[in-house]
Motif scaffolding. Structure first.
Motif, short mmCIF file in Angstrom:
data_model
loop_
_atom_site.label_atom_id
_atom_site.label_comp_id
_atom_site.label_asym_id
_atom_site.label_seq_id
_atom_site.Cartn_x
_atom_site.Cartn_y
_atom_site.Cartn_z
N ILE A 216 0.85 -1.18 -0.04
CA ILE A 216 -0.17 0.01 0.11
C ILE A 216 0.84 1.46 -0.17
O ILE A 216 0.65 2.31 -0.83
CB ILE A 216 -0.96 -0.14 1.27
N PRO A 217 1.88 1.55 0.82
CA PRO A 217 2.69 2.89 0.95
C PRO A 217 3.08 3.10 -0.49
O PRO A 217 3.01 4.07 -0.93
CB PRO A 217 3.56 2.42 2.00
N PRO A 218 3.96 2.05 -1.13
CA PRO A 218 4.58 2.40 -2.38
C PRO A 218 3.52 2.67 -3.47
O PRO A 218 3.63 3.63 -4.52
CB PRO A 218 5.55 1.29 -2.88
N MET A 219 2.52 2.06 -3.44
CA MET A 219 1.38 2.16 -4.48
C MET A 219 0.76 3.46 -4.20
O MET A 219 0.43 4.41 -5.13
CB MET A 219 0.21 1.16 -4.18
N LEU A 220 0.47 3.97 -3.10
CA LEU A 220 -0.14 5.21 -2.80
C LEU A 220 0.77 6.45 -3.21
O LEU A 220 0.52 7.30 -4.00
CB LEU A 220 -0.54 5.36 -1.50
N ALA A 221 2.16 6.20 -3.16
CA ALA A 221 2.99 7.16 -3.60
C ALA A 221 2.93 7.19 -4.83
O ALA A 221 3.18 8.35 -5.63
CB ALA A 221 4.23 6.81 -2.92
N ASP A 222 3.42 6.12 -5.63
CA ASP A 222 3.41 6.26 -7.18
C ASP A 222 2.08 6.54 -7.62
O ASP A 222 2.04 7.46 -8.74
CB ASP A 222 3.54 4.83 -7.75
N PHE A 223 1.08 6.38 -7.17
CA PHE A 223 -0.22 6.63 -7.99
C PHE A 223 -0.62 7.95 -7.51
O PHE A 223 -1.32 8.83 -8.38
CB PHE A 223 -1.36 5.73 -7.05
N GLN B 15 1.18 9.86 -10.41
CA GLN B 15 0.62 10.06 -11.51
C GLN B 15 -0.82 10.36 -11.84
O GLN B 15 -1.35 10.97 -12.85
CB GLN B 15 0.71 8.41 -12.10
N CYS B 16 -1.58 10.42 -10.60
CA CYS B 16 -3.06 10.61 -10.60
C CYS B 16 -3.20 11.58 -9.48
O CYS B 16 -3.79 11.13 -8.30
CB CYS B 16 -4.04 9.34 -10.63
N PRO B 17 -2.82 12.59 -9.33
CA PRO B 17 -2.83 13.48 -8.11
C PRO B 17 -4.18 13.98 -7.72
O PRO B 17 -4.68 14.34 -6.57
CB PRO B 17 -2.13 14.78 -8.64
N HIS B 18 -5.15 14.06 -8.70
CA HIS B 18 -6.60 14.20 -8.34
C HIS B 18 -7.49 13.25 -8.29
O HIS B 18 -8.84 13.52 -7.96
CB HIS B 18 -7.22 14.90 -9.79
N VAL B 19 -7.10 12.01 -7.87
CA VAL B 19 -7.91 10.93 -7.51
C VAL B 19 -7.74 10.49 -6.13
O VAL B 19 -6.53 10.63 -5.56
CB VAL B 19 -7.60 9.54 -8.10
N GLU B 20 -8.78 10.51 -5.54
CA GLU B 20 -8.82 10.41 -3.97
C GLU B 20 -9.09 9.12 -3.57
O GLU B 20 -9.85 8.41 -3.59
CB GLU B 20 -9.98 11.31 -3.09
N VAL B 21 -8.14 8.32 -3.12
CA VAL B 21 -7.62 6.75 -2.87
C VAL B 21 -7.94 6.65 -1.40
O VAL B 21 -7.42 7.08 -0.45
CB VAL B 21 -6.39 6.39 -3.31
N ASP B 22 -8.89 5.54 -1.02
CA ASP B 22 -9.13 4.89 0.06
C ASP B 22 -8.86 3.80 0.03
O ASP B 22 -9.25 3.10 -1.01
CB ASP B 22 -10.61 5.44 0.68
N PHE B 23 -8.41 3.00 1.09
CA PHE B 23 -8.31 1.57 1.03
C PHE B 23 -8.62 1.01 2.39
O PHE B 23 -8.62 1.41 3.25
CB PHE B 23 -6.58 1.41 0.94
N ILE B 24 -8.74 -0.50 1.91
CA ILE B 24 -9.45 -1.02 3.01
C ILE B 24 -8.73 -2.59 2.96
O ILE B 24 -8.41 -3.17 2.17
CB ILE B 24 -11.06 -1.60 2.85
N GLU B 25 -8.19 -2.84 4.42
CA GLU B 25 -7.41 -4.09 4.59
C GLU B 25 -8.36 -5.13 5.05
O GLU B 25 -9.34 -4.99 5.83
CB GLU B 25 -6.47 -4.04 5.50
#
Length: 317
Positions: free
Chosen positions: A115-122, A125-135
């Protein structure tokens, strides 16, 4: 139930309803959409008036619960938003132009490393997408994918529902976790037979737990399971205290070196005849629904970050 497109229904109303249903409360939907909760509530009330049925029940202690009609409307509303997003994105090749919310899932033990590297990379590249994650765990994540509450999820590609599609990302090999003072602490690799007399601290979360038992069965061994846990931290601590050994399928990120944690991690010596395919971490999504632009970008960034299965050499392998 089929809902025809009524000219009085707006995409804004549909968006407000979908975000409220996904987040579970009006207040959280309002936060994500940068609106007042009362405005979200009024928008959904107007949608209910147009549909002619109550779509959700609002309880202070339990948040928002969809009615049976609301569940059907939610599924079709998501498809409508995805189609609208697809149309709006036809001429947009630049990921920086993609906007909106994205909810993704991750198999609990994979979270700290993926999750941490994915959130950083995303975010780059997609700064206007608000990502929420569920474990969550295997079955829970698959249920969430199928009911539409998450867009995609990182899972182990084993026992996957045929209703889901997967993109393989990386292969992981098994490790044996030993107490720091174990006689085999200096060995380069360790076989299951080498630790057959040691009690097993069992990481009890399918499908990895099933694969671990299969490994013992393939080796003609029966594990002596002393303790079971779904927490990597608990498994590690029990091994460190000398309660037994553990079999893991990744090198979890730790808050201190293994030596300080009083454990040693060793690759498993594979038998000469090794027929089982390596465990594969994949990204899964619902087969029946076309990925929207945000989810497709998430899949693309994941493949770029981790590469095709077997090519990644980061901390999971």
């Amino acid at each position: 139930m089929n809902i025809s497109l009524n000219p009085s229904i707006t995409l804004r109303q549909v968006l407000h309803f979908v975000v409220a249903a996904e987040t579970g409360t009006m207040s959280e939907a309002a936060r994500r959409l940068h609106m007042a909760p009362s405005a979200i509530s009024m928008s959904i009330a107007e949608l209910e008036r147009i549909v002619g049925a109550q779509l959700c029940i609002k309880r202070k202690s339990k948040g928002l619960t969809l009615t049976s009609t609301g569940i059907v409307v939610f599924r079709q509303a998501r498809q409508l938003l995805d189609l609208a997003d697809e149309i709006a994105s036809l001429s947009k090749r630049d990921r920086t132009e993609i906007r909106g919310p994205l909810t993704v899932g991750c198999f609990m033990p994979l979270g700290p490393t993926i999750i941490p590297p994915m959130l950083a990379d995303f975010a780059d590249q997609c700064p206007h997408v608000e990502v929420d994650f569920i474990e969550g765990y295997h079955e829970d994540l698959q249920d969430r994918l199928l009911n539409g509450s998450i867009d995609a999820a990182f899972v182990y590609d084993m026992d996957i529902s045929p209703a889901l599609k997967t993109a393989p990302l990386l292969s992981v090999e098994p490790y044996i976790l030993l107490p720091g003072d174990h006689p085999l602490r200096e060995a380069e690799v360790v076989s299951l037979k080498d630790v057959a007399s040691s009690p097993l601290i069992f990481f009890d979360a399918p499908p990895i737990s099933t694969r671990i038992l299969d490994m013992y069965r393939d080796a003609g061994l029966t594990p002596d399971i002393r303790h079971r846990s779904r927490s990597y931290a608990t498994v590690r601590s029990l091994v460190a205290s000398g309660r037994g050994v553990a079999v893991l399928f990744q090198q979890p990120m730790l808050d201190a070196p293994y030596g300080e944690l009083k454990v040693v991690l060793k690759p498993v010596a594979q038998p000469r005849v090794h027929t089982r395919a390596p465990a594969t971490v994949s990204l899964a999504w619902t087969r029946s629904m076309r990925l929207n632009a945000r989810a497709q970008a998430w899949v693309d960034v994941a493949v770029e970050r981790f590469g095709p299965a077997g090519s990644y050499t980061g901390p999971l392998g």
